[in-house]
Design a protein around this motif. Structure first.
Motif, PDB file in Angstrom:
ATOM      1  N   ALA A 123       0.833  -1.266  -0.004  1.00  0.00           N
ATOM      2  CA  ALA A 123      -0.120   0.122  -0.070  1.00  0.00           C
ATOM      3  C   ALA A 123       0.784   1.334   0.047  1.00  0.00           C
ATOM      4  O   ALA A 123       0.606   2.418  -0.652  1.00  0.00           O
ATOM      5  N   LEU A 124       1.836   1.259   0.889  1.00  0.00           N
ATOM      6  CA  LEU A 124       2.763   2.430   0.891  1.00  0.00           C
ATOM      7  C   LEU A 124       3.452   2.705  -0.605  1.00  0.00           C
ATOM      8  O   LEU A 124       3.798   3.744  -1.034  1.00  0.00           O
ATOM      9  N   ASP A 125       3.844   1.453  -1.337  1.00  0.00           N
ATOM     10  CA  ASP A 125       4.383   1.612  -2.555  1.00  0.00           C
ATOM     11  C   ASP A 125       3.328   2.143  -3.512  1.00  0.00           C
ATOM     12  O   ASP A 125       3.928   2.825  -4.558  1.00  0.00           O
ATOM     13  N   GLU A 126       2.104   1.923  -3.485  1.00  0.00           N
ATOM     14  CA  GLU A 126       1.031   2.611  -4.239  1.00  0.00           C
ATOM     15  C   GLU A 126       0.876   3.974  -4.133  1.00  0.00           C
ATOM     16  O   GLU A 126       0.464   4.742  -4.974  1.00  0.00           O
ATOM     17  N   PHE A 127       0.837   4.415  -2.547  1.00  0.00           N
ATOM     18  CA  PHE A 127       0.391   5.760  -2.255  1.00  0.00           C
ATOM     19  C   PHE A 127       1.341   6.672  -3.122  1.00  0.00           C
ATOM     20  O   PHE A 127       2.572   6.881  -2.649  1.00  0.00           O
ATOM     21  N   ARG A 128       0.638   7.444  -3.860  1.00  0.00           N
ATOM     22  CA  ARG A 128       1.304   8.663  -4.290  1.00  0.00           C
ATOM     23  C   ARG A 128       1.096   9.873  -3.911  1.00  0.00           C
ATOM     24  O   ARG A 128      -0.291  10.375  -4.184  1.00  0.00           O
ATOM     25  N   ILE A 129       1.626  10.748  -3.598  1.00  0.00           N
ATOM     26  CA  ILE A 129       1.212  12.109  -3.132  1.00  0.00           C
ATOM     27  C   ILE A 129       2.497  12.951  -3.505  1.00  0.00           C
ATOM     28  O   ILE A 129       3.792  12.804  -3.356  1.00  0.00           O
ATOM     29  N   GLU A 130       2.115  14.066  -4.462  1.00  0.00           N
ATOM     30  CA  GLU A 130       3.266  14.871  -4.860  1.00  0.00           C
ATOM     31  C   GLU A 130       2.975  16.390  -4.514  1.00  0.00           C
ATOM     32  O   GLU A 130       1.820  16.707  -4.409  1.00  0.00           O
ATOM     33  N   GLY A 131       3.899  17.109  -4.793  1.00  0.00           N
ATOM     34  CA  GLY A 131       3.683  18.581  -4.379  1.00  0.00           C
ATOM     35  C   GLY A 131       4.317  19.001  -2.998  1.00  0.00           C
ATOM     36  O   GLY A 131       4.405  20.149  -2.858  1.00  0.00           O
ATOM     37  N   ILE A 132       4.182  18.093  -2.160  1.00  0.00           N
ATOM     38  CA  ILE A 132       4.837  18.250  -0.653  1.00  0.00           C
ATOM     39  C   ILE A 132       5.688  17.005  -0.112  1.00  0.00           C
ATOM     40  O   ILE A 132       5.306  15.911  -0.710  1.00  0.00           O
ATOM     41  N   ALA A 133       6.436  17.156   0.832  1.00  0.00           N
ATOM     42  CA  ALA A 133       7.147  15.924   1.349  1.00  0.00           C
ATOM     43  C   ALA A 133       5.990  15.495   2.387  1.00  0.00           C
ATOM     44  O   ALA A 133       5.409  15.904   2.874  1.00  0.00           O
ATOM     45  N   THR A 134       6.298  14.046   2.492  1.00  0.00           N
ATOM     46  CA  THR A 134       5.396  13.338   3.437  1.00  0.00           C
ATOM     47  C   THR A 134       6.213  12.423   4.090  1.00  0.00           C
ATOM     48  O   THR A 134       7.413  11.976   3.836  1.00  0.00           O
ATOM     49  N   THR A 135       5.637  11.659   5.061  1.00  0.00           N
ATOM     50  CA  THR A 135       6.169  10.732   5.718  1.00  0.00           C
ATOM     51  C   THR A 135       6.237   9.165   5.383  1.00  0.00           C
ATOM     52  O   THR A 135       6.460   8.435   6.149  1.00  0.00           O
ATOM     53  N   ILE A 136       5.774   9.154   4.118  1.00  0.00           N
ATOM     54  CA  ILE A 136       5.621   7.799   3.516  1.00  0.00           C
ATOM     55  C   ILE A 136       7.026   7.237   3.432  1.00  0.00           C
ATOM     56  O   ILE A 136       6.943   6.140   3.787  1.00  0.00           O
ATOM     57  N   PRO A 137       7.986   7.873   2.977  1.00  0.00           N
ATOM     58  CA  PRO A 137       9.516   7.068   2.970  1.00  0.00           C
ATOM     59  C   PRO A 137       9.817   6.678   4.303  1.00  0.00           C
ATOM     60  O   PRO A 137      10.472   5.480   4.430  1.00  0.00           O
ATOM     61  N   PHE A 138       9.571   7.267   5.302  1.00  0.00           N
ATOM     62  CA  PHE A 138       9.832   7.074   6.449  1.00  0.00           C
ATOM     63  C   PHE A 138       9.018   5.633   6.850  1.00  0.00           C
ATOM     64  O   PHE A 138       9.538   4.707   7.538  1.00  0.00           O
ATOM     65  N   HIS A 139       7.903   5.530   6.885  1.00  0.00           N
ATOM     66  CA  HIS A 139       6.885   4.465   6.936  1.00  0.00           C
ATOM     67  C   HIS A 139       7.438   3.125   6.208  1.00  0.00           C
ATOM     68  O   HIS A 139       7.591   1.980   6.835  1.00  0.00           O
ATOM     69  N   ARG A 140       7.815   3.431   4.942  1.00  0.00           N
ATOM     70  CA  ARG A 140       8.371   2.357   4.210  1.00  0.00           C
ATOM     71  C   ARG A 140       9.689   1.756   5.054  1.00  0.00           C
ATOM     72  O   ARG A 140      10.052   0.702   4.962  1.00  0.00           O
ATOM     73  N   ALA A 141      10.310   2.767   5.419  1.00  0.00           N
ATOM     74  CA  ALA A 141      11.843   2.310   6.207  1.00  0.00           C
ATOM     75  C   ALA A 141      11.356   1.443   7.174  1.00  0.00           C
ATOM     76  O   ALA A 141      12.215   0.642   7.473  1.00  0.00           O
ATOM     77  N   VAL A 142      10.386   1.878   7.977  1.00  0.00           N
ATOM     78  CA  VAL A 142      10.071   1.271   9.446  1.00  0.00           C
ATOM     79  C   VAL A 142       9.685  -0.233   8.868  1.00  0.00           C
ATOM     80  O   VAL A 142      10.097  -1.124   9.690  1.00  0.00           O
ATOM     81  N   LEU A 143       9.118  -0.516   7.910  1.00  0.00           N
ATOM     82  CA  LEU A 143       8.543  -1.859   7.477  1.00  0.00           C
ATOM     83  C   LEU A 143       9.803  -2.711   7.207  1.00  0.00           C
ATOM     84  O   LEU A 143       9.420  -3.810   6.874  1.00  0.00           O
TER      85      LEU A 143
END
Length: 450
Positions: A407-427
């Motif tokens: 799901a995190l690999d699918e989640f795309r948010i552009e225009g702002i920085a988000t915590t998605i890379p952090f969550h992916r690293a935690v996993l």
């Protein structure tokens, strides 16, 4: 049941409450600042009232404006969501004074449990285990030093009002005490208008485990199992899961029993959360009670099949909760929530407001998205940085971990920085994947990323 309620909040929680109300056949009225005029919750509501400019202090925190909006729209009750006025006893009283039902506990409960020092004393009196702490507020450095010398270092200085880690300081030896004591009082006074602090013995490497409770006017008092909220930065939660991988069935029953004692001792009504520190040796201690619905409530819903917001509305309307017949609850499956914030983890989680140029959330089995944004939405610097909550559920923890990575690999948010890379690293972290993360997880395990 009410015919119309006013939702005194914004963002994803406002939309969450409105959706639950609509399923119950209840109309909703929104309030909004000029900054939020074009947001989806305002369009979703049956009607909406502007209550002021962008600054929360001039809009979402102005009690007379919210009361006036409720009266103007003909609402019978007010749901405060979380944050803003959700744990404000004066707001709850203002609702009652204007013949509006406050969808939450009584003002007296909010006051008693909102003051952490008095909450500790209430828990001690009813036999709920508490961390060894000072008797009430500590008013001088000398009193603080005497307590620390008695219980031994490390100790924790905590603001008696408020939360979110403000006015909280760890003290690991006597040389730090005076500076940290004064800093905690200064920060508490600035944040809450109350610089009172108390001291507790600091439990090293604990887990943060909380029990979701519901209570109504018909004697029903249930717990919807527990949530593990140990992954946090600066005492702000980032990932929550239910059930906790650290609890045995016996420990789960013991925590639920302690939570039930807390509810009875306070005469609590509606939804709330009893938060505990779980020590490495399996002992647990009351930390605080949140007298509202919490950001992470969806994971409890996923493992118990209960809509907590609907139960809040039923209880406030004087009806019995519908889930009581299924108690006591045992968790089925597993769920995790990932808070997707407009923050840059590589820069100390610096807020990154701005316009979202692309918002494509994941979908598929076991995926739930709680968000108010769309492509083109603006994340305002005036409010919290939460963009979306990704809730992933499955038949067991391993399935949830695999599903969350997808799901995190699918989640795309552009225009702002988000915590998605952090969550992916935690996993990808072995400690987290083994279910062994404590509250020092980010500091001890994620330093390279940060």
């Amino acid at each position: 049941m009410f015919s119309k309620i006013l939702v005194a909040n914004r963002g994803e929680v406002a939309l969450r409450v409105m959706r639950a109300a609509r399923e119950l056949g209840v109309k909703t009225a929104a309030v909004y600042s000029t900054e939020d005029a074009d947001t989806y919750p305002v369009r979703f509501a049956d009607e909406a009232v502007c209550i002021g400019p962008a600054q929360a202090a001039k809009s979402y925190l102005v009690i007379p404006n919210i009361i006036a909006a409720a009266k103007t729209t003909g609402a019978q009750a007010v749901h405060p969501g979380y944050g803003f006025l959700a744990e404000n006893a004066a707001f709850a009283r203002a609702c009652a004074d204007n013949d509006l039902v406050f969808i939450g506990p009584s003002p007296e409960c909010i006051e008693r449990m909102g003051d952490k020092s008095s909450a500790r004393e209430t828990m001690k009196s009813c036999g709920v285990p508490t961390v060894p702490g000072s008797d009430g507020c500590v008013d001088t450095v000398e009193e603080a030093r005497a307590f620390a010398d008695e219980v031994g270092y490390p100790v924790l200085i905590k603001a008696t009002a408020g939360g979110g880690g403000k006015g909280m300081r760890e003290v690991h030896d006597a040389s730090q005490l005076e500076a940290q004591y004064r800093a905690a009082r200064t920060e508490a006074g600035a944040a809450f208008g109350n610089d009172g602090v108390y001291l507790e013995k600091l439990v090293l490497r604990p887990r943060h485990v909380e029990v979701q409770v519901l209570a109504d006017d018909f004697g029903n008092n249930v717990s919807l199992c527990e949530r593990d909220c140990s992954v946090q930065r600066r005492h702000q939660k980032l990932i929550e899961e239910a059930p906790s991988p650290a609890l045995s069935d016996d420990l789960r029953r013991a925590m639920s029993k302690a939570a039930a004692k807390a509810v009875r001792a306070t005469g609590y009504r509606n939804a709330g959360t009893i938060e505990f520190l779980l020590a490495p040796d399996g002992s647990f201690y009351f930390m605080e009670m949140n007298t509202r619905v919490q950001v992470e409530h969806p994971v409890s819903e996923q493992i118990t099949g209960t809509d907590i917001i609907k139960e809040q509305l039923r209880i406030a309307a004087g009806e019995p909760m519908s889930c009581a017949s299924r108690a006591p609850f045992a968790p089925f499956g597993h769920a995790m929530e990932f808070r997707i914030n407009a923050e840059d983890p590589s820069c100390g989680f610096r807020p990154c407001p701005g316009t979202i140029t692309l918002f494509e959330p994941p979908a598929g089995p076991g995926i739930r998205i709680e968000s108010y944004v769309r492509t083109g939405s603006r994340i305002s610097p005036h409010y919290d940085s939460l963009v979306a909550k990704l809730i992933v559920s499955g038949q067991d923890r391993d399935e949830v971990l695999a599903r969350a990575r997808r799901a995190l690999d699918e989640f795309r948010i552009e225009g702002i920085a988000t915590t998605i890379p952090f969550h992916r690293a935690v996993l990808e972290n072995q400690v987290f994947c083994a279910g062994e993360a404590a509250t020092d997880f980010i500091e001890t395990q994620m330093g390279d990323l940060l």
